[in-house]
Design a protein around this motif. Structure first.
Motif, PDB file in Angstrom:
ATOM      1  N   TYR A 146       0.830  -1.204   0.000  1.00 42.23           N
ATOM      2  CA  TYR A 146       0.000   0.000   0.000  1.00 42.23           C
ATOM      3  C   TYR A 146       0.866   1.256   0.000  1.00 42.23           C
ATOM      4  O   TYR A 146       0.585   2.221  -0.724  1.00 42.23           O
ATOM      5  CB  TYR A 146      -0.927  -0.006   1.221  1.00 42.23           C
ATOM      6  N   GLN A 147       1.901   1.255   0.830  1.00 39.72           N
ATOM      7  CA  GLN A 147       2.777   2.426   0.925  1.00 39.72           C
ATOM      8  C   GLN A 147       3.468   2.694  -0.406  1.00 39.72           C
ATOM      9  O   GLN A 147       3.438   3.812  -0.923  1.00 39.72           O
ATOM     10  CB  GLN A 147       3.814   2.195   2.018  1.00 39.72           C
ATOM     11  N   ALA A 148       4.103   1.667  -0.962  1.00 36.06           N
ATOM     12  CA  ALA A 148       4.919   1.861  -2.156  1.00 36.06           C
ATOM     13  C   ALA A 148       4.081   2.271  -3.356  1.00 36.06           C
ATOM     14  O   ALA A 148       4.491   3.111  -4.158  1.00 36.06           O
ATOM     15  CB  ALA A 148       5.692   0.573  -2.465  1.00 36.06           C
ATOM     16  N   THR A 149       2.898   1.677  -3.481  1.00 38.70           N
ATOM     17  CA  THR A 149       2.091   1.882  -4.685  1.00 38.70           C
ATOM     18  C   THR A 149       1.269   3.158  -4.635  1.00 38.70           C
ATOM     19  O   THR A 149       1.339   3.997  -5.546  1.00 38.70           O
ATOM     20  CB  THR A 149       1.152   0.682  -4.895  1.00 38.70           C
ATOM     21  N   PHE A 150       0.513   3.345  -3.571  1.00 41.36           N
ATOM     22  CA  PHE A 150      -0.512   4.391  -3.600  1.00 41.36           C
ATOM     23  C   PHE A 150       0.035   5.793  -3.328  1.00 41.36           C
ATOM     24  O   PHE A 150      -0.544   6.779  -3.798  1.00 41.36           O
ATOM     25  CB  PHE A 150      -1.633   4.037  -2.623  1.00 41.36           C
ATOM     26  N   VAL A 151       1.135   5.912  -2.599  1.00 38.48           N
ATOM     27  CA  VAL A 151       1.737   7.238  -2.440  1.00 38.48           C
ATOM     28  C   VAL A 151       2.192   7.755  -3.805  1.00 38.48           C
ATOM     29  O   VAL A 151       1.991   8.926  -4.152  1.00 38.48           O
ATOM     30  CB  VAL A 151       2.912   7.203  -1.444  1.00 38.48           C
ATOM     31  N   GLY A 152       2.791   6.869  -4.594  1.00 38.43           N
ATOM     32  CA  GLY A 152       3.216   7.260  -5.940  1.00 38.43           C
ATOM     33  C   GLY A 152       2.052   7.645  -6.823  1.00 38.43           C
ATOM     34  O   GLY A 152       2.128   8.610  -7.594  1.00 38.43           O
ATOM     35  N   LEU A 153       0.943   6.913  -6.719  1.00 38.74           N
ATOM     36  CA  LEU A 153      -0.230   7.228  -7.525  1.00 38.74           C
ATOM     37  C   LEU A 153      -0.829   8.587  -7.136  1.00 38.74           C
ATOM     38  O   LEU A 153      -1.280   9.343  -7.992  1.00 38.74           O
ATOM     39  CB  LEU A 153      -1.283   6.131  -7.373  1.00 38.74           C
ATOM     40  N   ILE A 154      -0.840   8.876  -5.833  1.00 36.49           N
ATOM     41  CA  ILE A 154      -1.346  10.173  -5.379  1.00 36.49           C
ATOM     42  C   ILE A 154      -0.499  11.307  -5.963  1.00 36.49           C
ATOM     43  O   ILE A 154      -1.029  12.341  -6.396  1.00 36.49           O
ATOM     44  CB  ILE A 154      -1.346  10.239  -3.838  1.00 36.49           C
ATOM     45  N   MET A 155       0.812  11.118  -6.000  1.00 38.01           N
ATOM     46  CA  MET A 155       1.697  12.161  -6.503  1.00 38.01           C
ATOM     47  C   MET A 155       1.701  12.241  -8.023  1.00 38.01           C
ATOM     48  O   MET A 155       2.120  13.258  -8.593  1.00 38.01           O
ATOM     49  CB  MET A 155       3.131  11.909  -6.013  1.00 38.01           C
ATOM     50  N   ALA A 156       1.237  11.193  -8.697  1.00 37.36           N
ATOM     51  CA  ALA A 156       1.319  11.158 -10.164  1.00 37.36           C
ATOM     52  C   ALA A 156       0.475  12.253 -10.814  1.00 37.36           C
ATOM     53  O   ALA A 156       0.902  12.869 -11.805  1.00 37.36           O
ATOM     54  CB  ALA A 156       0.884   9.788 -10.673  1.00 37.36           C
ATOM     55  N   ILE A 157      -0.711  12.535 -10.258  1.00 39.26           N
ATOM     56  CA  ILE A 157      -1.596  13.529 -10.892  1.00 39.26           C
ATOM     57  C   ILE A 157      -1.004  14.934 -10.812  1.00 39.26           C
ATOM     58  O   ILE A 157      -0.837  15.601 -11.853  1.00 39.26           O
ATOM     59  CB  ILE A 157      -2.998  13.480 -10.253  1.00 39.26           C
ATOM     60  N   PRO A 158      -0.637  15.445  -9.620  1.00 42.96           N
ATOM     61  CA  PRO A 158      -0.011  16.776  -9.599  1.00 42.96           C
ATOM     62  C   PRO A 158       1.333  16.807 -10.322  1.00 42.96           C
ATOM     63  O   PRO A 158       1.726  17.838 -10.864  1.00 42.96           O
ATOM     64  CB  PRO A 158       0.143  17.084  -8.101  1.00 42.96           C
ATOM     65  N   ALA A 159       2.043  15.665 -10.363  1.00 48.68           N
ATOM     66  CA  ALA A 159       3.307  15.620 -11.103  1.00 48.68           C
ATOM     67  C   ALA A 159       3.052  15.819 -12.592  1.00 48.68           C
ATOM     68  O   ALA A 159       3.796  16.539 -13.276  1.00 48.68           O
ATOM     69  CB  ALA A 159       4.010  14.290 -10.853  1.00 48.68           C
ATOM     70  N   TYR A 160       1.996  15.189 -13.096  1.00 50.30           N
ATOM     71  CA  TYR A 160       1.634  15.341 -14.514  1.00 50.30           C
ATOM     72  C   TYR A 160       1.239  16.780 -14.822  1.00 50.30           C
ATOM     73  O   TYR A 160       1.638  17.347 -15.847  1.00 50.30           O
ATOM     74  CB  TYR A 160       0.485  14.392 -14.859  1.00 50.30           C
ATOM     75  N   LEU A 161       0.462  17.408 -13.919  1.00 45.98           N
ATOM     76  CA  LEU A 161      -0.018  18.768 -14.147  1.00 45.98           C
ATOM     77  C   LEU A 161       1.102  19.798 -14.064  1.00 45.98           C
ATOM     78  O   LEU A 161       0.996  20.886 -14.656  1.00 45.98           O
ATOM     79  CB  LEU A 161      -1.114  19.112 -13.125  1.00 45.98           C
ATOM     80  N   THR A 162       2.159  19.491 -13.306  1.00 42.12           N
ATOM     81  CA  THR A 162       3.264  20.444 -13.141  1.00 42.12           C
ATOM     82  C   THR A 162       4.537  19.947 -13.829  1.00 42.12           C
ATOM     83  O   THR A 162       5.629  20.421 -13.512  1.00 42.12           O
ATOM     84  CB  THR A 162       3.552  20.670 -11.647  1.00 42.12           C
TER      85      THR A 162
END
Length: 330
Positions: A213-229
């Motif tokens: 859960y830690q490894a996968t979902f933290v990255g997914l949460i950050m993926a959207i703002p990372a894409y936008l910026t």
């Protein structure tokens, strides 16, 4: 035939150990050391690697957003631990506490986002020292959420620790506080909540589930703002991002090995060598020497933290030094 009779032989060569034997001998020697000594070596390595990670984040943070850094860092760490995670899917996602897993992901994301932002914009020594205030938040949260009974000694240490934090915050002449210092405190508080949640989750969920859960979902949460910026990294920035991911994984693994090998109370004080490393890296890489307020506040925070760990040992607790709970905000 003696070496004098054979000019082609070299006595020095005959005595030199083979490299492989030398490494095996070193490994054997280390294994024979007392458990706390092995733990101390691991935690010194972890402290150094965590500081290298923060220095790399500060270097690459000049040109990239913290969302990009975190998303790529998590992606690399997921790739490294994938051989452990993938064979257990989908079973490793089976949890008895989905709400707590979700809360842990949110708090871990907050801790890393705030903590790493502070690292990018503050002197390394300041951000590192403020990150140590996590210990005192753990004490407060343990009372609120775990119903722990805390005596006057730990309360005293917690209050003294927060005084050290206030010394470091040092408001300016208009009473304003550095917003990045406040972010470091928020990151420390969120990391404290992660440790409280870990204490509860480990009662019901397997370590591989928590890791997945830690490894996968933290990255997914950050993926959207990372894409936008998103800003396309240069070659040098890609190298730094790759190093951040690898060093982060190595630091966390070293930390886990440290607390598996040694007793927390015996090796915990060595964790604070991170402040020494951060001071040296900050001075020589970024030209930031710590102020008197930083040094005084850091000494207060570290002294109070060590006292808290000691009181935990007396009462058989191990909250502030959970092996899986470090590295979120520093």
């Amino acid at each position: 035939m003696s070496s004098q009779e054979n000019p082609g032989s070299d006595p020095a060569d005959a005595k030199a150990p083979e490299p492989a034997k030398g490494l095996r001998g070193l490994a054997t020697t280390i294994k024979r050391l007392p458990a706390n000594t092995i733990g101390a070596l691991w935690i010194l390595q972890a402290a150094f690697l965590f500081t290298v990670m923060t220095a790399l984040i500060k270097l690459v943070g000049d040109g990239l957003t913290v969302f990009q850094i975190l998303a790529i860092r998590q992606a690399i760490m997921v790739a490294i631990v994938a051989p452990k995670i993938v064979p257990n899917l989908p079973g490793s996602l089976a949890t008895r506490r989905p709400g707590l897993q979700a809360a842990r992901i949110v708090f871990a994301s907050t801790a890393m986002l705030c903590g790493f932002t502070a690292i990018i914009h503050m002197p390394l020594a300041d951000a590192t020292a403020l990150g140590f205030s996590k210990t005192f938040f753990v004490t407060v949260f343990a009372i609120l959420f775990l119903g722990e009974q805390v005596g006057r000694h730990r309360w005293g240490a917690t209050i003294v620790g927060f005084i050290g934090v206030l010394v470091m915050l040092r408001p300016d002449g208009e009473g304003l506080i550095d917003p990045y210092a406040l972010m470091a405190i928020v990151g420390a508080a969120a990391a404290g909540m992660v440790m409280i949640i870990l204490r509860i989750l480990t009662r019901t969920d397997a370590p591989v589930t928590i890791l997945t859960y830690q490894a996968t979902f933290v990255g997914l949460i950050m993926a959207i703002p990372a894409y936008l910026t998103w800003q396309t990294p240069t070659f040098d920035q890609w190298v730094l991002l790759g190093l951040i991911g690898v060093v982060s994984w190595a630091a966390q693994m070293s930390n886990i090995q440290a607390f598996r090998a040694g007793e927390a109370t015996a090796i915990a004080s060595l964790d604070y060598t991170r402040l020494l490393y951060a001071t040296l890296f900050g001075a020589f890489l970024f030209g930031h020497w710590p102020s008197v307020e930083t040094l005084v506040g850091a000494v207060i925070i570290i002294a109070a933290s060590l006292y808290t760990v000691r009181r935990e040992a007396i009462h058989g607790k191990a909250l502030t030094r959970h092996a899986e709970g470090r590295g979120y905000n520093s």
